[in-house]
Enzyme design. Structure first.
Site, PDB file in Angstrom:
ATOM      1  N   ASP A 286       0.841  -1.195   0.000  1.00  0.00           N
ATOM      2  CA  ASP A 286       0.000   0.000   0.000  1.00  0.00           C
ATOM      3  C   ASP A 286       0.880   1.251   0.000  1.00  0.00           C
ATOM      4  O   ASP A 286       1.890   1.324   0.697  1.00  0.00           O
ATOM      5  CB  ASP A 286      -0.916  -0.004   1.228  1.00  0.00           C
ATOM      6  N   ILE A 287       0.468   2.244  -0.756  1.00  0.00           N
ATOM      7  CA  ILE A 287       1.263   3.473  -0.884  1.00  0.00           C
ATOM      8  C   ILE A 287       1.261   4.276   0.420  1.00  0.00           C
ATOM      9  O   ILE A 287       2.199   5.049   0.680  1.00  0.00           O
ATOM     10  CB  ILE A 287       0.743   4.310  -2.088  1.00  0.00           C
TER      11      ILE A 287
ATOM     12  N   ASN B 257     -12.800  -3.776   2.260  1.00  0.00           N
ATOM     13  CA  ASN B 257     -13.772  -2.693   2.322  1.00  0.00           C
ATOM     14  C   ASN B 257     -14.644  -2.759   1.070  1.00  0.00           C
ATOM     15  O   ASN B 257     -14.127  -2.943  -0.042  1.00  0.00           O
ATOM     16  CB  ASN B 257     -13.061  -1.339   2.395  1.00  0.00           C
TER      17      ASN B 257
ATOM     18  N   GLU C  71     -12.479   2.972  -1.230  1.00  0.00           N
ATOM     19  CA  GLU C  71     -12.070   4.159  -1.986  1.00  0.00           C
ATOM     20  C   GLU C  71     -11.707   3.832  -3.425  1.00  0.00           C
ATOM     21  O   GLU C  71     -11.931   4.648  -4.317  1.00  0.00           O
ATOM     22  CB  GLU C  71     -10.883   4.835  -1.290  1.00  0.00           C
TER      23      GLU C  71
ATOM     24  N   HIS D   8     -10.111  -5.426  -3.589  1.00  0.00           N
ATOM     25  CA  HIS D   8      -8.774  -5.617  -3.029  1.00  0.00           C
ATOM     26  C   HIS D   8      -8.875  -6.094  -1.591  1.00  0.00           C
ATOM     27  O   HIS D   8      -9.731  -5.662  -0.827  1.00  0.00           O
ATOM     28  CB  HIS D   8      -7.917  -4.347  -3.113  1.00  0.00           C
TER      29      HIS D   8
HETATM   30  P1  5GP Z   1      -9.827   1.136   0.220  1.00  0.00           P
HETATM   31  O1  5GP Z   1     -10.123   2.316   1.093  1.00  0.00           O
HETATM   32  O2  5GP Z   1     -10.430   1.303  -1.164  1.00  0.00           O
HETATM   33  O3  5GP Z   1     -10.174  -0.182   0.851  1.00  0.00           O
HETATM   34  O4  5GP Z   1      -8.258   1.075   0.080  1.00  0.00           O
HETATM   35  C1  5GP Z   1      -7.567   1.598  -1.015  1.00  0.00           C
HETATM   36  C2  5GP Z   1      -6.103   1.546  -0.649  1.00  0.00           C
HETATM   37  O5  5GP Z   1      -5.355   1.719  -1.835  1.00  0.00           O
HETATM   38  C3  5GP Z   1      -5.648   2.640   0.325  1.00  0.00           C
HETATM   39  O6  5GP Z   1      -5.090   2.040   1.486  1.00  0.00           O
HETATM   40  C4  5GP Z   1      -4.640   3.446  -0.476  1.00  0.00           C
HETATM   41  O7  5GP Z   1      -3.551   3.900   0.317  1.00  0.00           O
HETATM   42  C5  5GP Z   1      -4.217   2.470  -1.551  1.00  0.00           C
HETATM   43  N1  5GP Z   1      -3.817   3.084  -2.803  1.00  0.00           N
HETATM   44  C6  5GP Z   1      -4.532   3.990  -3.512  1.00  0.00           C
HETATM   45  N2  5GP Z   1      -3.872   4.331  -4.633  1.00  0.00           N
HETATM   46  C7  5GP Z   1      -2.723   3.607  -4.638  1.00  0.00           C
HETATM   47  C8  5GP Z   1      -1.628   3.534  -5.548  1.00  0.00           C
HETATM   48  O8  5GP Z   1      -1.570   4.192  -6.581  1.00  0.00           O
HETATM   49  N3  5GP Z   1      -0.605   2.685  -5.213  1.00  0.00           N
HETATM   50  C9  5GP Z   1      -0.639   1.934  -4.075  1.00  0.00           C
HETATM   51  N4  5GP Z   1       0.422   1.143  -3.857  1.00  0.00           N
HETATM   52  N5  5GP Z   1      -1.652   1.990  -3.197  1.00  0.00           N
HETATM   53  C10 5GP Z   1      -2.686   2.813  -3.470  1.00  0.00           C
END
Ligand code: 5GP
Ligand code: ZN
Length: 116
Positions: free
Chosen positions: A30-31, A86, A94, A99
């Site tokens: 995760d970034i 999520n 988000e 994922h």
């Molecule tokens: P969600 O809130 O959708 O469950 O989690 C999305 C996750 O994706 C977040 O933890 C966010 O930091 C990660 N994320 C979003 N964009 C990128 C990206 O471009 N690269 C990486 N490595 N992680 C990302």
């Protein structure tokens, strides 16, 4: 899907720190890591969320889970981990590509959800 950020990551069109890949899934760090171990596992094919799966997706859904323990252990979480998916607005999703978050590290991840 051409405008999906995680499809682009799985295809290698957007850089990521790869943790694992096979024919069905791609995993990357995760970034914005929330714990010392924070790996995302995604299906290579575009599936918008866990609210969009069907029985035909069972092989890839099984793979998402079956690689989790290996990824957790290989990335600093040898004594357990938390897996989170999520889903949709209520689930706080988000990025609209399914994922699995794998969260862990040497210390307990903490309470499952905050009381509201
Ligand atoms: P969600 O809130 O959708 O469950 O989690 C999305 C996750 O994706 C977040 O933890 C966010 O930091 C990660 N994320 C979003 N964009 C990128 C990206 O471009 N690269 C990486 N490595 N992680 C990302
Ligand atoms: Zn996608």
């Amino acid at each position: 899907m051409s405008d999906c950020i995680f499809c682009k990551i799985a295809a290698g069109d957007i850089p990521s720190k790869k943790a694992y890949e096979d024919d069905l899934v791609y995993a990357f760090h995760d970034i914005h890591p929330l714990r010392p171990t924070h790996v995302l596992v995604i299906p290579r094919q575009h599936i918008a969320s866990l609210a969009h799966v069907s029985a035909a997706d069972e092989p890839v859904l099984g793979r998402l889970l079956s690689v989790a323990q290996k990824l957790a252990a290989e990335n600093g979480s040898t004594d357990g981990f938390r897996a989170i998916i999520n889903t949709g607005r209520v689930g706080g999703q988000e990025v609209p590509h399914l994922h699995l978050h794998i969260l862990g590290g040497p210390e307990p991840v903490g309470p499952m959800v905050k009381k509201v």
